[in-house]
Design an enzyme around this catalytic site. Structure first.
Site, PDB file in Angstrom:
ATOM      1  N   CYS A  41       0.864  -1.176   0.000  1.00 43.24           N
ATOM      2  CA  CYS A  41       0.000   0.000   0.000  1.00 43.24           C
ATOM      3  C   CYS A  41       0.901   1.227   0.000  1.00 43.24           C
ATOM      4  CB  CYS A  41      -0.945  -0.023   1.202  1.00 43.24           C
ATOM      5  SG  CYS A  41      -0.097  -0.139   2.789  1.00 43.24           S
ATOM      6  N   HIS A  57      29.040  -7.396  21.756  1.00 43.31           N
ATOM      7  CA  HIS A  57      29.568  -7.813  20.454  1.00 43.31           C
ATOM      8  C   HIS A  57      31.060  -7.488  20.411  1.00 43.31           C
ATOM      9  CE1 HIS A  57      30.188  -7.998  16.094  1.00 43.31           C
ATOM     10  NE2 HIS A  57      29.010  -8.593  15.984  1.00 43.31           N
TER      11      HIS A  57
END
Length: 630
Positions: free
Chosen positions: A30, A552
């Site tokens: 859309c 990390h």
């Protein structure tokens, strides 16, 4: 990278994260969303999608997996469409989901493909109405005639358009669907209907069965039901006919059977049903206009979030067809523009650069009816602006309901809707009522959001260290609800200085980074190891207080495939604060050419007002590194 290259990369990322093309049963788009129907809803990596820099939000509603992209969704869709081969769209799993999900999926699948062009046609109709009121041309002007034809064409030939999109949804030959829709507005049928109202006119029949002549221009329901019947007929004929002739004979039989059936039975029945729905809605609206306006204005954006607004879309178009006007779209106007106003208040008040950018750009697109970026990126995450705008929309909708404002052409609710609510007799009280209701809602939403919608923060640490706020807000007190000690010993590096855009942007979560001076990662708090990467370079922890933390070690160190890393714990294991989790050889990692800067991120940042970093240069495991604020 070029824009097209960026869109292609985004498309590939999104497709991979939803499970690849093998997991895609169908996909449409859309104004701002990719609407997937998936074979397996458990496969998509929702968190990775939410953290993708080009994805605003992920929404699951009405049996659809919706990925909110924003204004460039059409460009991304092109690449996904090519990869997924949309000729087989909706070939699988069409029966899954409850009745509401099936209805939402059906309606969105039929109407979504042409909403943009339909809205453009409505806006053009509004411009013509404005020019009429300003007397910029004669009523018989050729210029007006041509522009009016352009604005009317799509809606007048709605049965053909609906026939095409319905056939795609029902997995029928689209040209059969278009032919059925075209039969409803064929000049011979239109002329026969026009002649039927004259004195002494003779009706028509089919094989001695009388045909009830009706006007089908701009109609919605007859084409949908007829194409549904045609889809079953086509499948039946394809199954029983020899392959050598079925490509010719199946369409022939479908047209010979379904078109007469449509004109004799389906068309009159569905048109009568549509007219009854229109009259029923008119009765309810006339009885309860203010309440209806308040409900629609207050809850419209909630409906959009859950996909329930599709239930009103056919009713809007049916009102335009049967009543020649629709009151629902004007009620939505304050709901849309109140959210825009709230976002603009956030833009002016916030000092967060990323939030300001999203709120500012989203406010501009929101004026033109595209509200998903500000809903999912600004107002809803902040909660209060969304609620304030909904309340303002309810009040504005009630005023518009009282004014009995109507829209006279198809519309995607936006600032242009003001052109489409001008009656043919000229601007009157209904138009001014819409203006008053909408402006009042916008003012109320702006003031409420500016004063109460965006909290500010001054945080005082519980120890002697000072802390810096990512938001830089300094007006009211907020409380520190959790403190995390550093998992590494080394130099503190601001997240913005990490040489990886994904980490530096804060999209995965807020926090900071540490350049380690030793070779170990320690537990910053009691909790559970929720993930341990096979390469041992990263670890996910959920603390006992509910903080979700990602550590990390290094940038792109996944490429080492575990070399120079060792783990002292396992996934799922409980850990104690200060316990050694991972060891690594920092010298060998640096020698291999990798940046050892280690992001320490709170991945459920959205649960907190802010994540604050201590205003120090050195990190130690004995002192706080991050403080979480609510």
């Amino acid at each position: 990278m070029s824009k097209q290259g960026k869109y292609e990369a985004t498309a590939r990322d999104v497709l991979a994260l939803v499970g690849g093309k093998e997991n895609v049963a169908s996909v449409v788009h859309c104004a701002t969303r990719l609407r997937f129907k998936l074979n397996d809803k458990d496969i998509p990596d929702r968190e990775a999608l939410k953290n993708h820099p080009d994805v605003i939000m992920v929404v699951e509603s009405g049996g659809q997996f919706q990925v909110v992209i924003g204004n460039h969704v059409g460009d991304v869709f092109k690449f996904i469409a090519a990869e997924c081969d949309l000729n087989i769209a909706d070939s699988k799993n069409t029966s899954s989901g409850n009745l509401l999900e099936k209805f939402v999926d059906l309606v969105s699948g039929i109407f979504t493909p042409f909403l943009g062009v339909l809205a453009a046609s409505g806006i053009l109709k509004g411009i013509i109405a404005l020019c009429d009121q300003l007397k910029l041309w004669e009523a018989t002007s050729g210029t007006r005639l041509i522009l009016n034809t352009a604005s009317d064409a799509l809606f007048y030939f709605f049965p053909i358009i609906i026939g095409y999109t319905s056939s795609l949804k029902f997995k029928c030959n689209p040209f059969i669907g278009m032919a059925i829709g075209a039969s409803l507005v064929h000049p011979d049928i239109v002329n026969a209907f026009n002649e039927s109202g004259k004195p002494g006119a003779q009706g028509i029949d089919f094989l001695m069965i009388p045909v009830v002549l009706m006007s089908y221009s701009s109609s919605v329901m007859p084409a949908i039901f007829s194409v549904w019947i045609a889809s079953h007929a086509e499948r039946f004929f394809n199954n029983i006919l020899p392959s050598s002739i079925k490509n010719l004979i199946a369409p022939l039989l479908c047209l010979m059977i379904v078109v007469p059936l449509t004109l004799i039975l389906v068309g009159p029945l569905t048109t009568t049903l549509a007219q009854s729905l229109g009259q029923g809605f008119k009765f309810i609206y006339d009885t309860f206009a203010v309440g209806a306006g308040a409900i629609v204005g207050g809850l419209w954006q909630v409906f959009v979030i859950f996909g329930l607004h599709w239930g009103l879309v056919p009713l809007m178009y049916n009102n335009l067809d049967t009543l020649k006007a629709d009151p629902i779209v004007p009620m939505i106007l304050p709901a849309v523009l109140a959210q825009v106003s709230a976002s603009f208040a956030v833009f002016l008040k916030s000092r967060d650069p990323k939030l300001k950018l999203l709120a500012g750009s989203g406010s501009i697109t929101g004026i033109f009816g595209i509200t998903e970026p500000i809903i999912y990126g600004v107002n809803l995450p902040l909660k209060k602006p969304f609620v304030i705008a909904c309340i303002a929309g309810a009040i504005g909708g009630g005023i518009i309901g009282y004014a009995n404002t109507q829209v006279y052409s198809p519309s995607l609710t936006s600032i242009f809707t003001f052109l489409q609510i001008i009656p043919s007799t000229g601007i009157d009280g209904s138009w001014y009522g819409a203006l008053i209701g909408t402006v009042f809602a916008m003012i109320l939403s702006f003031i409420g959001t500016y004063l109460f919608g965006l909290p500010k923060v001054t945080v005082h640490a519980n120890d002697n260290s000072t802390i810096t706020s990512n938001r830089k807000e300094t007006d009211t007190m907020q409380s520190v609800v959790d403190t995390l000690h550093s998992p590494l010993i080394g130099k503190i590096v601001p997240l913005s200085e990490v040489k990886d855009e994904t980490f530096a942007s804060g999209l995965i979560g807020k926090g900071c980074a540490v350049l380690p001076s030793e070779n170990h990662v320690y537990a910053p708090s009691d909790g559970v190891v929720t993930s341990l990467f096979k390469t041992l370079h990263a670890i996910g922890i959920t603390t006992d207080s509910g903080v979700e933390l990602l550590i990390h070690v290094g940038i792109d160190t996944v490429q080492l495939n575990g070399q120079y890393f060792s783990a002292h714990i396992q996934e799922g294991q409980r850990i104690k604060k200060g316990e050694k989790l991972i060891s690594f050889d920092k010298d060998m990692i640096v020698k291999a050419g990798f940046d050892l800067t280690t992001p320490v991120l709170v991945t459920n940042t959205e649960n907190y007002f802010d994540v604050l970093t201590v205003n120090e240069t050195e990190a130690t495991t004995s002192r706080p590194l991050l403080k979480l604020v609510k």
